[in-house]
Design an enzyme around this catalytic site. Structure first.
Site, PDB file in Angstrom:
ATOM      1  N   ASP A 252       0.879  -1.176   0.000  1.00 26.20           N
ATOM      2  CA  ASP A 252       0.000   0.000   0.000  1.00 26.20           C
ATOM      3  C   ASP A 252       0.914   1.224   0.000  1.00 26.20           C
ATOM      4  O   ASP A 252       2.106   1.089  -0.265  1.00 26.20           O
ATOM      5  CB  ASP A 252      -0.964  -0.062   1.199  1.00 26.20           C
ATOM      6  N   HIS A 275       2.008   1.567  -3.236  1.00 30.73           N
ATOM      7  CA  HIS A 275       1.114   2.432  -4.002  1.00 30.73           C
ATOM      8  C   HIS A 275       1.705   3.833  -4.130  1.00 30.73           C
ATOM      9  O   HIS A 275       0.983   4.785  -4.394  1.00 30.73           O
ATOM     10  CB  HIS A 275      -0.271   2.505  -3.348  1.00 30.73           C
TER      11      HIS A 275
END
Ligand SMILES: *[C@@H]1O[C@H](CO)[C@@H](O)[C@H](O)[C@H]1NC(C)=O
Ligand SMILES: *[C@@H]1O[C@H](CO)[C@@H](O)[C@H](O)[C@H]1NC(C)=O
Ligand SMILES: *[C@@H]1O[C@H](CO)[C@@H](O)[C@H](O)[C@H]1NC(C)=O
Ligand SMILES: *[C@@H]1O[C@H](CO)[C@@H](O)[C@H](O)[C@H]1NC(C)=O
Ligand SMILES: *[C@@H]1O[C@H](CO)[C@@H](O)[C@H](O)[C@H]1NC(C)=O
Ligand SMILES: *[C@@H]1O[C@H](CO)[C@@H](O)[C@H](O)[C@H]1NC(C)=O
Ligand SMILES: *[C@@H]1O[C@H](CO)[C@@H](O)[C@H](O)[C@H]1NC(C)=O
Ligand SMILES: *[C@@H]1O[C@H](CO)[C@@H](O)[C@H](O)[C@H]1NC(C)=O
Ligand SMILES: *[C@@H]1O[C@H](CO)[C@@H](O)[C@H](O)[C@H]1NC(C)=O
Length: 438
Positions: A252, A275
């Site tokens: 993430d 991410h």
């Protein structure tokens, strides 16, 4: 310098309750790894961080071993050696089976040379973790106060696997963040390994003047259920924070600037699987004011990520809409520089999206109330993945009026096949974007 070791307060704590463990002077005094002295480099926030004075007493925490709970002993040691001391966790294995509220700390160092492990007891932590309403956060422990240094070369293990496994059948299972940095004014967290957080690695809130340096963070599943939401650092209501010289393997955001992140420097990071370095999401809640300002992100290596540099902002909502958490908040993202990023196999090298979680039609009709201005993307190299090829990045604003002075210069992101790279540019002034907008 001669360190003065004071044990008077500590002896009182080695009572029957701590048989097998305890806080004590070791028979032969073990050597404590010296406190590193990381400084923000090469960039630092306008107000440079102060260096802690030396500590003058030491509390050694002896582990009970065999998975028995060491939380009370660690708590007692921090009480005893608070206000000028060092608490040393030098044994191989410590277990924390109860939540620790450590927001009373003042001028203290916590040395972790072995492993501190949080029990993988979902039912217990569901009931007993420390809770915050922001993003329904739960914490195993929270560290706050003033002038706190945590270091030592050891490991902090969240035993995330059981939570990632449980998540497959229950999407609302409570998953604590690994490091709760709550209201810490001044301090360093450095030279530690963080492993398998059930949720984020760090939740840094209400804090200022904190430096993270030389951290190695890995979230790795050992089965088919992937790690979940393993953000590296989530900064919230925090000012003058530095994150540098660290390795993050996760799935993430590598770093995420949540509402009211100001004067932040992020530099020399190696992020794998993430991410990206993300501003937002901001503007999620109508009536709230979200600010992200003076962010400087320098020299990032970004591999196998969905995004390199990312800004995600929700647009406005239709008048009369009663949905909450889907946009309509106000505020601004201002003065953000991404200087130097090397992208390897990332879907987008840059993703600026001011229509996050909205359709383009609705977004154009109800532009964002979060102004994005003075954003610089500079010196990007590398190759995007095949995911959106030949598109290697996207800049989508909800209207040019709320997206001002967005600059991209010296951007050289290639496609995996070598065909000319293309960029999506919507509602943004292309004259300051040195990229191939199509
Ligand atoms: C899922 O976890 C939540 C939070 O612990 C709990 O309230 C709920 O009962 C669980 N649902 C199921 C189906 O186990
Ligand atoms: C931050 O401080 C505010 C105001 O004191 C408090 O309401 C909030 O619970 C604190 N922590 C977080 C995570 O918001
Ligand atoms: C995976 O991790 C869980 C939880 O730590 C552990 O119980 C299990 O033995 C591990 N499985 C393998 C194959 O390593
Ligand atoms: C960028 O960061 C890496 C560590 O991730 C470091 O090895 C390298 O020297 C840095 N480059 C510059 C120009 O500072
Ligand atoms: C962020 O700062 C703004 C401006 O000071 C304030 O209105 C807002 O309430 C703050 N938000 C949070 C979550 O603290
Ligand atoms: C923009 O942010 C940088 C640090 O990232 C800071 O040095 C500079 O003063 C800021 N500019 C303004 C106009 O505040
Ligand atoms: C990135 O992903 C590729 C393809 O899955 C893999 O071969 C490579 O080892 C990964 N890189 C890193 C640094 O993990
Ligand atoms: C919210 O809106 C939906 C449809 O737009 C409506 O059915 C619902 O009754 C509304 N709820 C409230 C609390 O106003
Ligand atoms: C862009 O990077 C590629 C390697 O990824 C290199 O071959 C090319 O010369 C670079 N172009 C410019 C203009 O620097």
């Amino acid at each position: 310098m001669v360190a003065i070791h004071s044990y008077s307060a500590i002896t009182l704590l080695t009572v029957a309750a701590f048989v097998g463990g305890g806080v004590a002077q070791s028979s032969c005094e073990p050597s404590i790894p010296p406190r590193p002295s990381p400084t923000a480099y090469p960039y630092h926030p306008a107000k440079n961080h102060e260096v802690s004075p030396p500590r003058t007493k030491t509390c050694y925490v002896q582990a009970f071993g065999n998975g028995q709970d060491d939380s009370q002993t660690i708590f007692s040691a921090l009480k005893a050696c608070n206000n000028g001391g060092t608490v040393a966790l030098l044994d191989a294995q410590y277990t924390i089976a109860r939540p620790l509220d450590l927001t009373f700390l003042n001028a203290v160092d916590l040395v972790i040379a072995g492993e501190v492990s949080f029990t993988p007891d979902i039912a217990f932590w569901t009931a007993n973790s420390l809770k915050y309403s922001y993003q329904t956060s739960a914490l195993f422990w929270q560290i706050g106060g003033t002038d706190v240094n945590i270091y030592g070369g050891g490991t902090i293990n969240g035993n995330g696997q059981v939570y990632w496994d449980a998540l497959i059948t229950n999407s609302s299972v409570v998953r604590p963040h690994l490091m709760g940095i709550m209201g810490l004014q001044g301090g360093t967290i450095s030279n530690l390994n963080l492993k398998n957080p059930p949720n984020w690695f760090h939740f840094v809130a209400n804090s200022s003047d904190v430096l993270f340096d030389s951290m190695k963070m890995t979230a790795i599943s050992n089965d088919t259920h992937p790690a979940a939401n393993s953000d590296g650092w989530d900064l919230y209501r925090s000012d003058s924070i530095v994150v540098q010289n660290s390795y993050i393997y996760n799935d993430d955001d590598c770093v995420s600037f949540k509402p009211n992140s100001t004067n932040i420097v992020v530099q020399h990071l190696v992020c794998v699987g993430s991410h990206g370095i993300s501003v937002g999401s901001l503007g999620q809640y109508a009536g709230e004011v979200d600010i992200a300002e003076n962010l400087y992100i320098y020299n990032i290596s970004m591999t196998n990520a969905t995004d390199g540099a990312r800004i995600k902002i929700l647009p406005g909502v239709a008048p009369g809409s009663n949905a909450t958490g889907v946009g309509g908040g106000s505020g601004y993202v201002r003065n953000v520089t991404y200087n130097g990023m090397h992208d390897v196999n990332d879907a987008y090298a840059i993703e600026l999206n001011q229509c996050y979680e909205s359709s383009t039609t609705l977004c154009a009709k109800y532009p964002s109330s979060i102004l994005i201005e003075d954003i610089l993307f500079q010196d990007f190299t590398g190759t995007a993945s095949t995911k959106y090829a030949p598109i290697v990045g996207t800049l989508v604003c909800s209207s040019t009026a709320v997206c001002q002075n967005i600059v991209a210069e010296n951007i050289n992101i290639t496609t995996p096949t070598g065909v000319t790279a293309e960029w999506t540019c919507t509602n943004v002034d292309k004259s300051t974007l040195a990229i191939n907008c199509v």
